[in-house]
Structures are given as C-alpha cells and as structure tokens.
Motif scaffolding. Structure first.
Motif, PDB file in Angstrom:
ATOM      1  N   LYS A  48     -10.311   1.313 -61.032  1.00  0.00           N
ATOM      2  CA  LYS A  48      -9.591   2.571 -60.859  1.00  0.00           C
ATOM      3  C   LYS A  48     -10.233   3.373 -59.726  1.00  0.00           C
ATOM      4  CE  LYS A  48     -12.360   4.984 -64.366  1.00  0.00           C
ATOM      5  NZ  LYS A  48     -12.331   5.747 -65.643  1.00  0.00           N
ATOM      6  N   GLY A  49      -9.559   4.446 -59.337  1.00  0.00           N
ATOM      7  CA  GLY A  49     -10.094   5.303 -58.303  1.00  0.00           C
ATOM      8  C   GLY A  49     -11.155   6.234 -58.861  1.00  0.00           C
ATOM      9  N   LEU A  50     -11.976   6.769 -57.985  1.00  0.00           N
ATOM     10  CA  LEU A  50     -13.070   7.642 -58.388  1.00  0.00           C
ATOM     11  C   LEU A  50     -12.605   9.082 -58.544  1.00  0.00           C
ATOM     12  CD1 LEU A  50     -16.080   8.263 -58.880  1.00  0.00           C
ATOM     13  CD2 LEU A  50     -16.317   8.549 -56.391  1.00  0.00           C
ATOM     14  N   VAL A  51     -12.968   9.671 -59.692  1.00  0.00           N
ATOM     15  CA  VAL A  51     -12.735  11.094 -59.926  1.00  0.00           C
ATOM     16  C   VAL A  51     -14.092  11.773 -60.076  1.00  0.00           C
ATOM     17  CG1 VAL A  51     -11.768  12.829 -61.476  1.00  0.00           C
ATOM     18  CG2 VAL A  51     -10.520  10.700 -61.060  1.00  0.00           C
ATOM     19  N   GLY A  52     -14.454  12.585 -59.103  1.00  0.00           N
ATOM     20  CA  GLY A  52     -15.679  13.374 -59.197  1.00  0.00           C
ATOM     21  C   GLY A  52     -16.914  12.558 -59.545  1.00  0.00           C
ATOM     22  N   ASP A  53     -17.802  13.166 -60.288  1.00  0.00           N
ATOM     23  CA  ASP A  53     -19.016  12.512 -60.757  1.00  0.00           C
ATOM     24  C   ASP A  53     -19.064  12.628 -62.284  1.00  0.00           C
ATOM     25  OD1 ASP A  53     -20.626  14.935 -61.622  1.00  0.00           O
ATOM     26  OD2 ASP A  53     -20.400  15.434 -59.520  1.00  0.00           O
ATOM     27  N   PRO A  54     -20.005  11.931 -62.950  1.00  0.00           N
ATOM     28  CA  PRO A  54     -20.012  11.935 -64.421  1.00  0.00           C
ATOM     29  C   PRO A  54     -20.087  13.324 -65.037  1.00  0.00           C
ATOM     30  CG  PRO A  54     -21.409  10.188 -63.593  1.00  0.00           C
ATOM     31  CD  PRO A  54     -20.995  10.979 -62.400  1.00  0.00           C
ATOM     32  N   ILE A  55     -20.826  14.234 -64.426  1.00  0.00           N
ATOM     33  CA  ILE A  55     -20.955  15.573 -64.995  1.00  0.00           C
ATOM     34  C   ILE A  55     -19.648  16.351 -64.842  1.00  0.00           C
ATOM     35  CG2 ILE A  55     -22.177  17.778 -64.802  1.00  0.00           C
ATOM     36  CD1 ILE A  55     -24.662  16.202 -64.001  1.00  0.00           C
ATOM     37  N   LYS A  56     -19.042  16.261 -63.664  1.00  0.00           N
ATOM     38  CA  LYS A  56     -17.763  16.954 -63.445  1.00  0.00           C
ATOM     39  C   LYS A  56     -16.680  16.395 -64.365  1.00  0.00           C
ATOM     40  CE  LYS A  56     -18.565  18.287 -58.634  1.00  0.00           C
ATOM     41  NZ  LYS A  56     -18.154  18.081 -57.211  1.00  0.00           N
ATOM     42  N   LYS A 102     -16.656  17.644 -67.928  1.00  0.00           N
ATOM     43  CA  LYS A 102     -16.215  19.025 -68.123  1.00  0.00           C
ATOM     44  C   LYS A 102     -14.703  19.194 -68.007  1.00  0.00           C
ATOM     45  CE  LYS A 102     -20.607  20.902 -66.443  1.00  0.00           C
ATOM     46  NZ  LYS A 102     -21.282  21.722 -65.397  1.00  0.00           N
ATOM     47  N   MET A 103     -13.993  18.113 -67.658  1.00  0.00           N
ATOM     48  CA  MET A 103     -12.537  18.183 -67.523  1.00  0.00           C
ATOM     49  C   MET A 103     -11.862  17.976 -68.866  1.00  0.00           C
ATOM     50  SD  MET A 103     -11.776  15.980 -64.063  1.00  0.00           S
ATOM     51  CE  MET A 103     -12.445  16.431 -62.466  1.00  0.00           C
ATOM     52  N   ASP A 104     -10.789  18.720 -69.122  1.00  0.00           N
ATOM     53  CA  ASP A 104      -9.997  18.435 -70.315  1.00  0.00           C
ATOM     54  C   ASP A 104      -9.148  17.206 -70.049  1.00  0.00           C
ATOM     55  OD1 ASP A 104      -7.463  19.210 -69.065  1.00  0.00           O
ATOM     56  OD2 ASP A 104      -8.112  21.293 -69.326  1.00  0.00           O
ATOM     57  N   ALA A 105      -8.543  16.658 -71.082  1.00  0.00           N
ATOM     58  CA  ALA A 105      -7.824  15.382 -70.989  1.00  0.00           C
ATOM     59  C   ALA A 105      -6.695  15.436 -69.962  1.00  0.00           C
ATOM     60  CB  ALA A 105      -7.289  14.992 -72.353  1.00  0.00           C
ATOM     61  N   LYS A 106      -5.967  16.533 -69.932  1.00  0.00           N
ATOM     62  CA  LYS A 106      -4.826  16.647 -69.019  1.00  0.00           C
ATOM     63  C   LYS A 106      -5.294  16.699 -67.569  1.00  0.00           C
ATOM     64  CE  LYS A 106      -0.786  19.495 -67.946  1.00  0.00           C
ATOM     65  NZ  LYS A 106      -0.027  20.730 -68.274  1.00  0.00           N
ATOM     66  N   THR A 107      -6.306  17.509 -67.307  1.00  0.00           N
ATOM     67  CA  THR A 107      -6.831  17.629 -65.943  1.00  0.00           C
ATOM     68  C   THR A 107      -7.386  16.309 -65.445  1.00  0.00           C
ATOM     69  OG1 THR A 107      -7.400  19.945 -66.352  1.00  0.00           O
ATOM     70  CG2 THR A 107      -8.458  18.870 -64.486  1.00  0.00           C
ATOM     71  N   LEU A 108      -8.113  15.616 -66.316  1.00  0.00           N
ATOM     72  CA  LEU A 108      -8.688  14.324 -65.938  1.00  0.00           C
ATOM     73  C   LEU A 108      -7.597  13.307 -65.654  1.00  0.00           C
ATOM     74  CD1 LEU A 108     -11.137  12.523 -65.515  1.00  0.00           C
ATOM     75  CD2 LEU A 108     -11.182  12.086 -67.973  1.00  0.00           C
ATOM     76  N   ALA A 109      -6.561  13.267 -66.476  1.00  0.00           N
ATOM     77  CA  ALA A 109      -5.464  12.310 -66.289  1.00  0.00           C
ATOM     78  C   ALA A 109      -4.750  12.547 -64.960  1.00  0.00           C
ATOM     79  CB  ALA A 109      -4.486  12.412 -67.451  1.00  0.00           C
ATOM     80  N   GLU A 110      -4.526  13.808 -64.626  1.00  0.00           N
ATOM     81  CA  GLU A 110      -3.856  14.123 -63.364  1.00  0.00           C
ATOM     82  C   GLU A 110      -4.725  13.726 -62.172  1.00  0.00           C
ATOM     83  OE1 GLU A 110      -3.062  18.259 -63.718  1.00  0.00           O
ATOM     84  OE2 GLU A 110      -1.260  18.002 -64.959  1.00  0.00           O
ATOM     85  N   ALA A 111      -6.025  14.017 -62.271  1.00  0.00           N
ATOM     86  CA  ALA A 111      -6.942  13.656 -61.197  1.00  0.00           C
ATOM     87  C   ALA A 111      -7.056  12.140 -61.060  1.00  0.00           C
ATOM     88  CB  ALA A 111      -8.318  14.268 -61.456  1.00  0.00           C
ATOM     89  N   GLN A 112      -7.022  11.434 -62.201  1.00  0.00           N
ATOM     90  CA  GLN A 112      -7.127   9.973 -62.168  1.00  0.00           C
ATOM     91  C   GLN A 112      -5.903   9.349 -61.518  1.00  0.00           C
ATOM     92  OE1 GLN A 112     -10.024   8.085 -63.427  1.00  0.00           O
ATOM     93  NE2 GLN A 112      -8.948   6.906 -61.863  1.00  0.00           N
ATOM     94  N   LYS A 113      -4.734   9.900 -61.787  1.00  0.00           N
ATOM     95  CA  LYS A 113      -3.497   9.389 -61.189  1.00  0.00           C
ATOM     96  C   LYS A 113      -3.547   9.494 -59.671  1.00  0.00           C
ATOM     97  CE  LYS A 113       1.540   9.949 -61.411  1.00  0.00           C
ATOM     98  NZ  LYS A 113       2.650  10.719 -62.038  1.00  0.00           N
ATOM     99  N   LYS A 114      -4.036  10.633 -59.174  1.00  0.00           N
ATOM    100  CA  LYS A 114      -4.160  10.833 -57.740  1.00  0.00           C
ATOM    101  C   LYS A 114      -5.194   9.884 -57.134  1.00  0.00           C
ATOM    102  CE  LYS A 114      -5.172  14.447 -54.327  1.00  0.00           C
ATOM    103  NZ  LYS A 114      -5.545  15.870 -54.132  1.00  0.00           N
ATOM    104  N   ALA A 115      -6.333   9.723 -57.833  1.00  0.00           N
ATOM    105  CA  ALA A 115      -7.398   8.843 -57.342  1.00  0.00           C
ATOM    106  C   ALA A 115      -6.948   7.384 -57.315  1.00  0.00           C
ATOM    107  CB  ALA A 115      -8.643   8.998 -58.211  1.00  0.00           C
TER     108      ALA A 115
END
Length: 453
Positions: free
Chosen positions: A55-63, A66-79
């Motif tokens: 998969k694509g990279l989203v931020g770093d482990p700490i960032k 701190k993301m909620d499920a929806k924010t992480l999913a949206e960022a993952q789709k873009k990545a």
C-alpha cells in the motif's frame, strides 16, 4: 584438447560471460529458490506480478496512531493512488519510477528475518539513494557509493538515522550500479543485523526511534521500501517472522506502589553505555563480551539518575562470573570508587578463594561486607532487591537480608580497604551493571523512586 583449442575456448568464454551474466534469472532456478525458502519458513512479500500486499505510505507511525478511522481511510486511498503511479512491476521487478513516496507492506511485523534483492538503476547521476524502513522507522541505507558529498563512500547497509548508536556499516560490500545486491536483515527486539552480499555490515545494533527519540522502537509496524527520488528496483523479497518474547510487566501491587520498568526484555531504551556487550536475548539482558574492548567501556548505565530507590531484578551467574551493581554512579571514571559498587559475583568459584570479606556478593565493594551462602547454584536465577535511602543500603538476596549497612562512618573515616572512595559521598547518580568481561544475564529490572521527584 590441444593448446590452440584451449585458447579458442577461453576466448569464446570471455566473449560469452558478459552475455550470460546479463541474462535474467532462470525461472526454474527462481522457483527452486522459492521452494527452499518456503521450507525454511520464509514467505514472499512480493509476488513478482502485481502490488498485492502493498500500500501507499500515510505519514509516520505516530501520526497514523493519532488519526481516526475515517481520516486514515481517506488518506490511505489517496496514498494508494499515488503508489500505483509511482511503483511499477516490470519483468518481475518492483521498480520505483523516480517520483512519489514510499511503498509499504499492508501487514505489520515485529521480529523477523528478511531477504531482498535491490539495485540502483544508473541514470547518469550520483543521486542513487534509497533504503528499507524496519517497523516503520528509517532505515537500512541504500545508496550510490560514488556520491561523496553525502558520505556514501561508507557503503550501504548501515542504520543511517541513528545518532546515539552506530550508523555506518562495518565495511563496503556494494556491487556496481545496475547490478543486483542482496540484503539479509534480521530484526530481533530493538536490534538489527544486516548482511550485504553475504558480508556482515551491521552487527546487532540498536535501531533508534527516528520519529521520537524519547521512545524505544515500535514493537510492531510495517516495512517500507523507501523512495528518494532516484530510480531503484527490488525483487525476491521474502520474510520469516520470528517468535517474540512477552514483555515483562509489573504486578498490580508494584504498579500501585509506583514502580516502573527499566528493562522489559524487548528493548534497551532505558540504558546507555556498553550496548555492544549488553544485549537483549530471549527476553533477558545478556552480557556477551566480544573480543576487544568496547569504546564505551565495560559498563552499562541507566539513562536516568536516581538518589533513593528500591531496585528489583533477577540475575543468572555463569561459572566465575564477575559483575557489579553500580549505584549513585557517574558515567565516567571507575564506578566502584567514583560511585558505589554492590558486588555481583560467583564468589564460590575457586578463582576467588582469596577474596577480602568486602568483595563477596552483595558487599559494598571495599567498604562493608555482606553475608555469604545465599546465592543459588550457578545457572539458576537469583532474585535481588536493593533499598537505598540516604546513607542506608540494604540488599535482600533470594528472600534473605545479606547486607543492612549504614555508610555514615565510612563517609567520615574512610572505607575498609583504605582506598579513596569519593562515591560514598554522592547523593545521586546512575544505576549501572559493571562488567569484568564475564558472561551472565539479568531480567525483569524495575525501580521505585523514593526521592519524591
């Protein structure tokens, strides 16, 4: 075969060799290699056909944490969309096109052994630069050795982002650009060993947490192939997960009383000094002296300083083992004198038959003797508790008080051995394990601060 035929054969071989080397790997050979690795417990991370499992990279482990499920999913789709544009599968190779971000495994890993082939593609510049993130953390370095401006002449395979521990490889083992290199990477606890083309280049070095150096390395995270703007290719990526020890945890009573863990069996983050010879091994802190003297001396010290405390730990002696527990110690100088040393010793070994009474196990070295006869046989685990309050020092070994001392008199009138012990006057300092070149083990180290800090 006459001489002329031999010469013709040699000339023909010299002509064909570069052609043969340029051929891609024999599919049958690759299949046999895969079967062999599978028998050894390895599984492929890259199937040579598509990007399944990546998969694509989203931020770093700490960032990400701190993301909620929806924010992480949206960022993952873009990545993921960016990943598919940046990374391509070409002739069984995973190639980075020269733009975009890292590609990461979908799965997270803890302890593992990894095999991966890589090559820097020569694009006519000296900017070849990549790496492999372990548990989401940079990185095992890959680069073009000709790039002297960034110090790449030291070679690939070092832990580039380390500041406190070794960051450079032991030697240069890289092949030329456009040639395939092979990493064998072993990560156990917080330590990394790297072989490059079968040459040891990183030897059991602690990987620091680049994202927050006040924290130990993450116990589990994704593996990333770094994209750094220059073309690179990977293939034959395999991983074998290794068993992980269960971290030591405080009892409910110890938590209530305010203890904290100094060593839980999974990392050495709370310790500084000789982390070359003091290592994590199967949940223990093992002292395994290597040939030659460590540049950091023989001692390991707590990162923090302590004044009054209760320290609890277990230790396992080997025949003739000699170590010591440093208390209120500075990092420099002889801790037995500049601080105080409580002996950790197999004092029943024949080599110690002529010891002074203040040199036996549990004694304040050179100052006040401890009772003998309460160590368990060599090879068994001993439990020790040390209580330090002002001038009073108590040592409890396997449930028996072997030392109940007050150093007030020694502070005024000097130690029993007649030597100078300025450490007797110290009110605080580091806790240390003071090595003398002998193997032994420690585990389950925890402390309660009594100083009211």
């Amino acid at each position: 075969m006459n001489l002329s035929n031999k010469l013709r054969s040699l000339v023909l071989l010299a002509f064909l060799l570069p052609v043969l080397v340029s051929f891609k790997e024999d599919p049958i050979r690759v299949e046999n290699k895969a079967e062999m690795l599978q028998k050894e417990g390895f599984v492929p991370l890259f199937n040579g056909k598509d990007l399944k499992g990546w998969k694509g990279l989203v931020g770093d482990p700490i960032k990400r944490s701190k993301m909620d499920a929806k924010t992480l999913a949206e960022a993952q789709k873009k990545a993921d969309a960016e990943m598919r544009d940046s990374w391509k599968v070409v002739n069984g190779e995973l190639q980075f096109t020269g733009h975009g971000n890292n590609i990461t495994t979908v799965k997270k890993y803890g302890d593992f052994e990894m095999l991966v082939d890589w090559k820097i593609i020569n694009n006519g510049t000296l900017d070849g630069d990549a790496g492999i993130y372990l548990r989401g953390t940079p990185q095992v370095q890959i680069w073009d050795n000709a790039n002297l401006k960034v110090g790449a002449q030291v070679g690939s395979g070092g832990l580039y982002n380390n500041k406190e521990h070794e960051s450079k490889p032991l030697t240069v083992a890289d092949k030329k650009l456009d040639e395939w290199n092979t990493f064998r990477i072993i990560m156990k606890a917080d330590r990394v060993t790297v072989y490059l083309n079968d040459v040891l280049v990183t030897d059991n070095v602690i990987l620091e947490n680049y994202w927050d150096r006040s924290m130990p390395i993450f116990s589990e995270e994704q593996i990333e192939l770094q994209a750094h703007g220059s073309p690179i290719a990977y293939r034959n990526i395999y991983i074998k997960e290794l068993p992980r020890v269960k971290p030591f945890q405080l009892s409910a009573q110890e938590k209530k009383e305010g203890y904290k863990v100094l060593f839980d069996g999974t990392n050495m983050h709370s310790w500084i000094g000789n982390t070359r010879d003091y290592i994590t091994e199967n949940g223990n802190m093992a002292v395994i002296p290597k040939p030659g003297k460590s540049t950091l001396g023989n001692n390991l010290f707590s990162r923090e300083e302590f004044s009054d405390f209760v320290l609890r730990f277990e230790f396992q002696l080997t025949p003739g083992a000699n170590n010591g527990l440093g208390i209120r110690s500075p990092i420099t100088g002889d801790a037995a004198y500049e601080g105080m040393e409580l002996q950790i010793l197999d004092n029943e070994a024949p080599v110690y038959k002529d010891l002074k009474v203040y040199q036996y196990h549990g004694s304040i070295y050179g100052t006040i003797p401890a009772k003998r006869g309460y160590l368990k046989p060599v090879g068994e685990w001993n439990y020790q508790e040390v209580i330090v309050q002002g001038p009073k020092i108590k040592v409890i070994l396997n449930g028996t008080v072997i030392l109940d001392a007050d150093i007030t008199d020694a502070r005024k009138n000097g130690a029993a051995d007649g030597l100078k012990h300025p450490g007797l006057l110290r009110d605080s300092g580091h806790i240390g394990f003071l090595g003398h070149g002998n193997p032994l083990k420690f585990r389950n180290i925890r402390i309660k601060d009594l100083s009211g800090k």
